[in-house]
Motif scaffolding. Structure first.
Motif, PDB file in Angstrom:
ATOM      1  N   GLU A  53     -18.472  34.501 -31.422  1.00 38.50           N
ATOM      2  CA  GLU A  53     -18.770  35.641 -32.288  1.00 38.50           C
ATOM      3  C   GLU A  53     -17.663  36.691 -32.240  1.00 38.50           C
ATOM      4  O   GLU A  53     -17.597  37.576 -33.102  1.00 38.50           O
ATOM      5  CB  GLU A  53     -20.097  36.277 -31.883  1.00 38.50           C
ATOM      6  CG  GLU A  53     -21.308  35.373 -32.101  1.00 38.50           C
ATOM      7  CD  GLU A  53     -22.580  36.002 -31.568  1.00 38.50           C
ATOM      8  OE1 GLU A  53     -22.499  37.115 -30.999  1.00 38.50           O
ATOM      9  OE2 GLU A  53     -23.651  35.389 -31.720  1.00 38.50           O
ATOM     10  N   ASP A  54     -16.793  36.589 -31.251  1.00 42.28           N
ATOM     11  CA  ASP A  54     -15.683  37.532 -31.125  1.00 42.28           C
ATOM     12  C   ASP A  54     -14.561  37.236 -32.113  1.00 42.28           C
ATOM     13  O   ASP A  54     -13.578  37.983 -32.182  1.00 42.28           O
ATOM     14  CB  ASP A  54     -15.105  37.490 -29.703  1.00 42.28           C
ATOM     15  CG  ASP A  54     -16.102  37.980 -28.665  1.00 42.28           C
ATOM     16  OD1 ASP A  54     -17.081  38.635 -29.043  1.00 42.28           O
ATOM     17  OD2 ASP A  54     -15.893  37.697 -27.466  1.00 42.28           O
ATOM     18  N   ILE A  55     -14.689  36.159 -32.847  1.00 44.08           N
ATOM     19  CA  ILE A  55     -13.639  35.724 -33.762  1.00 44.08           C
ATOM     20  C   ILE A  55     -14.156  35.722 -35.196  1.00 44.08           C
ATOM     21  O   ILE A  55     -15.207  35.146 -35.492  1.00 44.08           O
ATOM     22  CB  ILE A  55     -13.157  34.307 -33.373  1.00 44.08           C
ATOM     23  CG1 ILE A  55     -12.563  34.355 -31.954  1.00 44.08           C
ATOM     24  CG2 ILE A  55     -12.143  33.771 -34.377  1.00 44.08           C
ATOM     25  CD1 ILE A  55     -12.370  33.003 -31.326  1.00 44.08           C
ATOM     26  N   LYS A  56     -13.427  36.387 -36.056  1.00 44.39           N
ATOM     27  CA  LYS A  56     -13.805  36.446 -37.470  1.00 44.39           C
ATOM     28  C   LYS A  56     -13.428  35.127 -38.162  1.00 44.39           C
ATOM     29  O   LYS A  56     -12.334  34.609 -37.962  1.00 44.39           O
ATOM     30  CB  LYS A  56     -13.093  37.609 -38.164  1.00 44.39           C
ATOM     31  CG  LYS A  56     -13.460  38.986 -37.625  1.00 44.39           C
ATOM     32  CD  LYS A  56     -12.648  40.061 -38.327  1.00 44.39           C
ATOM     33  CE  LYS A  56     -12.975  41.453 -37.802  1.00 44.39           C
ATOM     34  NZ  LYS A  56     -12.134  42.501 -38.440  1.00 44.39           N
ATOM     35  N   GLY A  57     -14.341  34.619 -38.970  1.00 44.89           N
ATOM     36  CA  GLY A  57     -14.063  33.389 -39.679  1.00 44.89           C
ATOM     37  C   GLY A  57     -14.284  32.165 -38.801  1.00 44.89           C
ATOM     38  O   GLY A  57     -14.888  32.234 -37.726  1.00 44.89           O
ATOM     39  N   GLU A  58     -13.765  31.048 -39.244  1.00 46.09           N
ATOM     40  CA  GLU A  58     -13.954  29.796 -38.529  1.00 46.09           C
ATOM     41  C   GLU A  58     -13.005  29.689 -37.340  1.00 46.09           C
ATOM     42  O   GLU A  58     -11.883  30.176 -37.384  1.00 46.09           O
ATOM     43  CB  GLU A  58     -13.737  28.612 -39.476  1.00 46.09           C
ATOM     44  CG  GLU A  58     -14.751  28.526 -40.606  1.00 46.09           C
ATOM     45  CD  GLU A  58     -14.544  27.289 -41.453  1.00 46.09           C
ATOM     46  OE1 GLU A  58     -13.615  26.505 -41.139  1.00 46.09           O
ATOM     47  OE2 GLU A  58     -15.286  27.120 -42.431  1.00 46.09           O
ATOM     48  N   ALA A  74      -6.839  33.985 -32.549  1.00 49.92           N
ATOM     49  CA  ALA A  74      -7.455  35.053 -33.342  1.00 49.92           C
ATOM     50  C   ALA A  74      -6.673  36.350 -33.210  1.00 49.92           C
ATOM     51  O   ALA A  74      -6.514  37.097 -34.188  1.00 49.92           O
ATOM     52  CB  ALA A  74      -8.904  35.251 -32.893  1.00 49.92           C
ATOM     53  N   TRP A  75      -6.163  36.633 -32.013  1.00 48.18           N
ATOM     54  CA  TRP A  75      -5.341  37.831 -31.812  1.00 48.18           C
ATOM     55  C   TRP A  75      -4.060  37.735 -32.643  1.00 48.18           C
ATOM     56  O   TRP A  75      -3.668  38.700 -33.310  1.00 48.18           O
ATOM     57  CB  TRP A  75      -5.003  37.999 -30.332  1.00 48.18           C
ATOM     58  CG  TRP A  75      -3.974  39.059 -30.075  1.00 48.18           C
ATOM     59  CD1 TRP A  75      -4.148  40.406 -30.162  1.00 48.18           C
ATOM     60  CD2 TRP A  75      -2.601  38.843 -29.740  1.00 48.18           C
ATOM     61  NE1 TRP A  75      -2.959  41.055 -29.893  1.00 48.18           N
ATOM     62  CE2 TRP A  75      -1.997  40.114 -29.624  1.00 48.18           C
ATOM     63  CE3 TRP A  75      -1.830  37.701 -29.507  1.00 48.18           C
ATOM     64  CZ2 TRP A  75      -0.651  40.267 -29.294  1.00 48.18           C
ATOM     65  CZ3 TRP A  75      -0.493  37.855 -29.180  1.00 48.18           C
ATOM     66  CH2 TRP A  75       0.088  39.128 -29.076  1.00 48.18           C
ATOM     67  N   LEU A  80      -9.691  38.956 -34.391  1.00 47.51           N
ATOM     68  CA  LEU A  80     -10.635  39.323 -33.338  1.00 47.51           C
ATOM     69  C   LEU A  80     -11.644  40.320 -33.893  1.00 47.51           C
ATOM     70  O   LEU A  80     -11.367  41.044 -34.853  1.00 47.51           O
ATOM     71  CB  LEU A  80      -9.890  39.937 -32.145  1.00 47.51           C
ATOM     72  CG  LEU A  80      -9.102  38.967 -31.266  1.00 47.51           C
ATOM     73  CD1 LEU A  80      -8.253  39.741 -30.265  1.00 47.51           C
ATOM     74  CD2 LEU A  80     -10.022  38.000 -30.547  1.00 47.51           C
ATOM     75  N   SER A  81     -12.815  40.381 -33.289  1.00 49.16           N
ATOM     76  CA  SER A  81     -13.862  41.286 -33.768  1.00 49.16           C
ATOM     77  C   SER A  81     -13.396  42.736 -33.677  1.00 49.16           C
ATOM     78  O   SER A  81     -12.508  43.084 -32.895  1.00 49.16           O
ATOM     79  CB  SER A  81     -15.144  41.095 -32.955  1.00 49.16           C
ATOM     80  OG  SER A  81     -14.906  41.363 -31.577  1.00 49.16           O
TER      81      SER A  81
END
Length: 270
Positions: A53-58, A74-75, A80-81
Motif C-alpha cells: 500500500e506504500d506504493i502508488k499503482g502496480e 517506487a522512490w 511512494l505514498s
C-alpha cells in the motif's frame, strides 16, 4: 546559516515526560534561530507497517513482493505514498534529526520502527555503494533522545538489563550510522516515571543546557568503511594488526574478541 531540525516524536500523551523533552528541544533550538519541524507520529496516525500500500499503482512483482526492491523502484519513479514522501522531504531538508521516544522492549515503539522501515527506503537513505561512513546522510547529524523504565544501574555491565552500550548498537550503528548519519551521543532520561518531581525537573534542565551547544557537538566514533575489504567486508589485516595489542575492541560490535570499549555508544571520544 540557520540550521533545520526535524524531531521525530513517538508518544501518545501530550502530558508525558517525552512531550516535555520534545517541547524543550523545540523551544531551545528555535530560540537559537533553528527552524524546527516535528513529526508527531501518533497525532499523524502514522502507518507503521511496510506493505504494498506504500506504493502508488502496480508493483513490479505482486506474486513475490519484496519491500526492499519495490520501495526503491517506487522512490526512483516518484510512486511512494504521500505520507512517506512528505517525511522524506522533511529529512532531506534537515541538518539534525532527533528521535524522541520511550524505550519499548530495549528498542523503539512500533510506530517509530515503522517510520524507520518506511521512510528510510533503499535508494533514498542507503545503497550498497553508499552506507556507513560513506553513507547518503554523512553531512547530517542524528541522535536518540529517550526515556527508560529501568534505573541506570540496571543498564550497566553488571546490571540485570545488561550494558546500555550493547542495547544502543543496533539502533545507532545498524540504522543511523548505516545511513551515514553523524551520530551524536544519546540523551537518556533514566526512569523518569519513578523519579520525584525535582529529579524530573533536573533531567529536563540538563537537556536544556545540552541543547544550547548540541549543534556543535562531536559525533560518536565508528569504524570507517575504508577499514574493511571490498569483497567480504572483513577488517583489513593491517587494521586488525594495528589494534592487536590494544586493551579494548574497536567498537561494541567489532570487538575483536576483546573487552568492549567503555561508553563508546554513549559518549563522544570513547
Amino acid at each position: 546559516m540557520a540550521k533545520k531540525v526535524l524531531i521525530v516524536y513517538a508518544h501518545q500523551s501530550s502530558g508525558s515526560f517525552n512531550a516535555a523533552a520534545k517541547n524543550a528541544a523545540v523551544e531551545v533550538l528555535t530560540a537559537q534561530g533553528c527552524t524546527v519541524d516535528v513529526s508527531d507520529l501518533y497525532a499523524m496516525s502514522f502507518k507503521a507497517t511496510a506493505t504494498a500500500e506504500d506504493i502508488k499503482g502496480e508493483v513490479k512483482n505482486a506474486e513475490n513482493f519484496c519491500y526492499l526492491e519495490e520501495s526503491k523502484l517506487a522512490w526512483e519513479q516518484g510512486k511512494l505514498s504521500d505520507d512517506i514522501m512528505k517525511e522524506q522531504s522533511k529529512l532531506t531538508e534537515a541538518d539534525l534529526i532527533i528521535f524522541q521516544f520511550p524505550m519499548y522492549w530495549f528498542s523503539v515503539p512500533a510506530i517509530l520502527k515503522g517510520w524507520i522501515d518506511r521512510v528510510l527506503t533503499n535508494g533514498f537513505a542507503f545503497s550498497q555503494e553508499k552506507r556507513y561512513s560513506q553513507g547518503i546522510f554523512k553531512d547530517k547529524k542524528a541522535m536518540l533522545s529517550f526515556t527508560t523504565g529501568s534505573l541506570e544501574s540496571m543498564f550497566s555491565p553488571t546490571g540485570i538489563n545488561g550494558d546500555m552500550n550493547v542495547t544502543l548498537w543496533p539502533l545507532q550503528n545498524g540504522i543511523l550510522h548505516y545511513c551515514g548519519f553523524q551520530v551524536l551521543a544519546p540523551q537518556i532520561f533514566w526512569a523518569p516515571s519513578s523519579a520525584v518531581a525535582e529529579d524530573r525537573k533536573s533531567m529536563l534542565e540538563s537537556w536544556r543546557t545540552r541543547l544550547q551547544g548540541l549543534l556543535e557537538e562531536k559525533p560518536l566514533s565508528f569504524i570507517s568503511l575504508d577499514c574493511f575489504d571490498e569483497k567480504a567486508f572483513q577488517l583489513k589485516p593491517e587494521v586488525h594488526e594495528k589494534h592487536a595489542s590494544k586493551e579494548f575492541g574497536l567498537t561494541v560490535g567489532i570487538h575483536l574478541n576483546k573487552p568492549l570499549p567503555p561508553h563508546s555508544q554513549m559518549k563522544a571520544g570513547c
